[in-house]
Scaffold this motif. Structure first.
Motif, short mmCIF file in Angstrom:
data_model
loop_
_atom_site.label_atom_id
_atom_site.label_comp_id
_atom_site.label_asym_id
_atom_site.label_seq_id
_atom_site.Cartn_x
_atom_site.Cartn_y
_atom_site.Cartn_z
N THR A 82 17.41 71.82 42.81
CA THR A 82 16.20 70.91 43.21
C THR A 82 16.74 69.59 43.38
N ILE A 83 15.77 68.89 43.92
CA ILE A 83 15.91 67.44 44.26
C ILE A 83 14.70 66.79 44.01
N ASN A 84 14.76 65.86 43.27
CA ASN A 84 13.70 64.77 42.92
C ASN A 84 13.41 63.70 43.82
N THR A 85 12.31 63.61 44.72
CA THR A 85 12.40 62.56 45.77
C THR A 85 11.86 61.40 45.30
N ALA A 86 11.52 61.14 43.79
CA ALA A 86 10.99 59.76 43.41
C ALA A 86 12.14 59.02 42.94
N VAL A 87 13.01 58.84 43.97
CA VAL A 87 14.12 57.83 43.47
C VAL A 87 14.08 56.90 44.69
N SER A 88 15.30 55.99 44.43
CA SER A 88 15.35 55.20 45.83
C SER A 88 15.62 55.78 46.99
N ASP A 89 15.49 55.14 48.19
CA ASP A 89 15.94 55.76 49.44
C ASP A 89 17.40 56.11 49.58
N GLU A 90 18.09 55.15 49.07
CA GLU A 90 19.69 55.65 49.12
C GLU A 90 19.77 56.84 48.21
N ALA A 91 19.38 57.00 46.93
CA ALA A 91 19.71 57.99 46.04
C ALA A 91 19.23 59.30 46.65
N LEU A 92 18.18 59.14 47.41
CA LEU A 92 17.52 60.41 47.80
C LEU A 92 18.22 60.89 49.00
N THR A 93 18.93 59.93 49.92
CA THR A 93 19.61 60.19 50.98
C THR A 93 20.98 60.93 50.47
N GLN A 94 21.55 60.47 49.40
CA GLN A 94 22.74 61.02 48.90
C GLN A 94 22.35 62.24 48.27
N ALA A 95 21.25 62.50 47.60
CA ALA A 95 20.96 63.96 46.83
C ALA A 95 20.76 64.90 48.31
N TYR A 96 20.12 64.57 49.16
CA TYR A 96 20.09 65.56 50.58
C TYR A 96 21.42 65.81 50.81
N LEU A 97 22.31 64.88 51.02
CA LEU A 97 23.61 65.27 51.50
C LEU A 97 24.58 66.08 50.45
N ASP A 98 24.09 65.94 49.36
CA ASP A 98 24.90 66.54 48.28
C ASP A 98 24.45 67.81 48.47
N ALA A 99 23.30 68.21 48.53
CA ALA A 99 22.59 69.65 48.37
C ALA A 99 22.91 70.14 49.46
N GLU A 100 23.28 69.77 50.73
CA GLU A 100 23.30 70.40 52.06
C GLU A 100 24.44 71.26 52.17
N ARG A 101 25.47 71.09 51.48
CA ARG A 101 27.04 71.70 51.51
C ARG A 101 27.21 71.96 53.21
N ASP A 102 27.01 73.25 53.74
CA ASP A 102 27.40 73.57 54.91
C ASP A 102 26.22 73.32 55.95
N GLY A 103 25.10 72.75 55.53
CA GLY A 103 23.87 72.47 56.18
C GLY A 103 22.69 73.47 55.88
N TYR A 104 21.43 72.68 56.03
CA TYR A 104 20.29 73.24 55.87
C TYR A 104 19.95 74.26 57.17
N ASP A 105 19.80 75.17 57.00
CA ASP A 105 19.48 76.32 58.30
C ASP A 105 17.96 75.84 58.54
N VAL A 106 16.96 76.04 57.67
CA VAL A 106 15.53 75.95 57.95
C VAL A 106 15.20 75.09 56.81
N VAL A 107 14.18 74.31 57.26
CA VAL A 107 13.55 73.34 56.31
C VAL A 107 11.81 73.71 56.50
N LEU A 108 11.12 73.98 55.45
CA LEU A 108 9.95 74.23 55.36
C LEU A 108 9.25 73.11 54.82
N ASP A 109 8.55 72.20 55.61
CA ASP A 109 8.03 70.95 55.16
C ASP A 109 6.68 70.66 54.86
N PHE A 110 6.36 70.60 53.66
CA PHE A 110 4.77 70.46 53.32
C PHE A 110 4.57 68.86 53.03
N LEU A 111 5.43 67.84 53.09
CA LEU A 111 5.36 66.62 52.91
C LEU A 111 5.12 65.58 53.86
#
Ligand SMILES: NC(=O)c1ccc[n+]([C@@H]2O[C@H](COP(=O)([O-])OP(=O)(O)OC[C@H]3O[C@@H](n4cnc5c(N)ncnc54)[C@H](OP(=O)(O)O)[C@@H]3O)[C@@H](O)[C@H]2O)c1
Length: 319
Positions: free
Chosen positions: A182-211
């Motif tokens: 999980t990723i909590n999006t209620a953080v600074s822009d920099e921290a959120l960018t890093q969280a997306y990078l950390d979680a992606e590993r070899d890439g997100y194949d599909v994103v289902l975007d409700f936001l």
């Protein structure tokens, strides 16, 4: 009959007497069995949805435009498109002949009201061509649609599921439903960018975007490669806008990441709808897919309409 009656745009519907609907030649009266109250119904009643004018041109009016009910011969159907000022939140409503489909036997009408929300999760397949084993990111996974999307992605055989939300307690619940990370999006822009990078590993194949809005803007920015390299393109399905109706998309994000962005309507036609509906019904009947619904009587509509404590559960009114 009794109905939830809206007297003014932006008001709260009240439980009152309302004249019974009378069917015209091309219409049929439905005896209402269950109606899900969703954000869209509140936005229509608040005058902030594009369909508000259609449904609230004449006041008083009854909110909600679909539900589960019985035809005069007793057949249970999912119906839509009631003739204003009649809406679904009443003991009876009136719809054009044919504006309904039979619902599968053995499914509680209250649960049947939420099947359509589960089908939104199937757009990873119909819209993005998901194949088992792929990595799925569910943006906005703590809501009703997001939680069902996590369950559906699991059932479809996702390799890894990453779920985002803005509350750690809610995110723990989503992890229990099948998200791997999980990723909590209620953080600074920099921290959120890093969280997306950390979680992606070899890439997100599909994103289902409700936001959409800020979290998805940061996600799209994070897809820009850090070096000259070929990226595995991410397919993003746009389906909701809980975090914002707009975002800013840098040309670089699109150009360098190869991200593909589709609307959830992509790939939907009568055949694919029948296929995904059939799949959702099969999972529901087997108990593989479960739904959190909170049933309330129509007489409680005034309180129920204003509830804010139902995070992740669908409010269903049972007349
Ligand atoms: N329901 C459907 O069948 C359906 C179909 C197509 C599209 N949609 C769209 O999908 C979206 C979600 O629908 P839903 O039925 O799941 O609604 P919901 O149960 O009310 O869930 C809303 C979700 O959005 C999050 N959220 C709300 N405001 C936010 C913000 N400012 N920043 C970040 N996250 C925010 C909520 O987080 P918290 O849990 O922290 O509040 C929750 O996860 C809506 O845009 C809806 O129009 C729904």
């Amino acid at each position: 009959m009794k109905a939830a009656v809206l007297h003014e745009i932006g008001g709260v519907p009240r439980y009152e007497e309302f004249p019974d609907p009378v069917a015209r030649d091309d219409e049929v009266v439905i005896e209402v069995k269950a109606v899900a109250v969703e954000n869209v119904d509140k936005r229509i009643a608040a005058g902030t949805h594009f369909a508000s004018r259609q449904y609230t041109a004449q006041l008083p009016a009854i909110p909600a435009f679909d539900g589960i009910g019985a035809l005069p011969d007793g057949t249970l159907v999912g119906f839509g498109n009631p003739r204003p000022p009649y809406g679904a939140l009443a003991e009876k409503t009136v719809v054009p002949k044919g504006s309904y489909v039979p619902i599968t036997e053995g499914i509680d009408p209250a649960v049947a009201t939420v099947l359509g929300t589960a089908i939104t999760g199937m757009s990873i397949k119909t819209g993005a061509g998901f194949v088992p084993g792929e990595t799925v990111l569910v943006q906005g996974a703590t809501g009703v649609a997001g939680r069902l999307a996590v369950k559906v992605a699991r059932l479809l055989g996702a390799g890894r599921i990453i779920a985002t939300g803005r509350d750690d307690d809610q995110l723990r619940q989503v992890q229990a439903l099948g998200a791997d990370e999980t990723i909590n999006t209620a953080v600074s822009d920099e921290a959120l960018t890093q969280a997306y990078l950390d979680a992606e590993r070899d890439g997100y194949d599909v994103v289902l975007d409700f936001l959409w809005g800020r979290p998805t803007e940061i996600l799209l920015r994070s897809l820009v490669p850090q070096s000259f390299a070929f990226r595995k393109p991410t397919r993003l399905i746009q389906i909701g806008e809980s975090a914002g109706a707009e975002l800013s998309l840098a040309a670089e994000s699109l150009r360098t990441s190869g991200v593909e962005i589709y609307g959830a309507a992509k790939g939907l036609n009568p055949e694919t709808m029948q296929e995904v509906y059939g799949q959702v019904v099969t999972w529901t009947r087997s108990g593989d897919l479960t739904f959190d619904v909170v049933k309330v009587p129509l007489s409680d509509i005034e309180t129920a309409w204003q509830r804010t404590d139902l995070r992740g559960s669908r409010l269903v009114v049972v007349p």
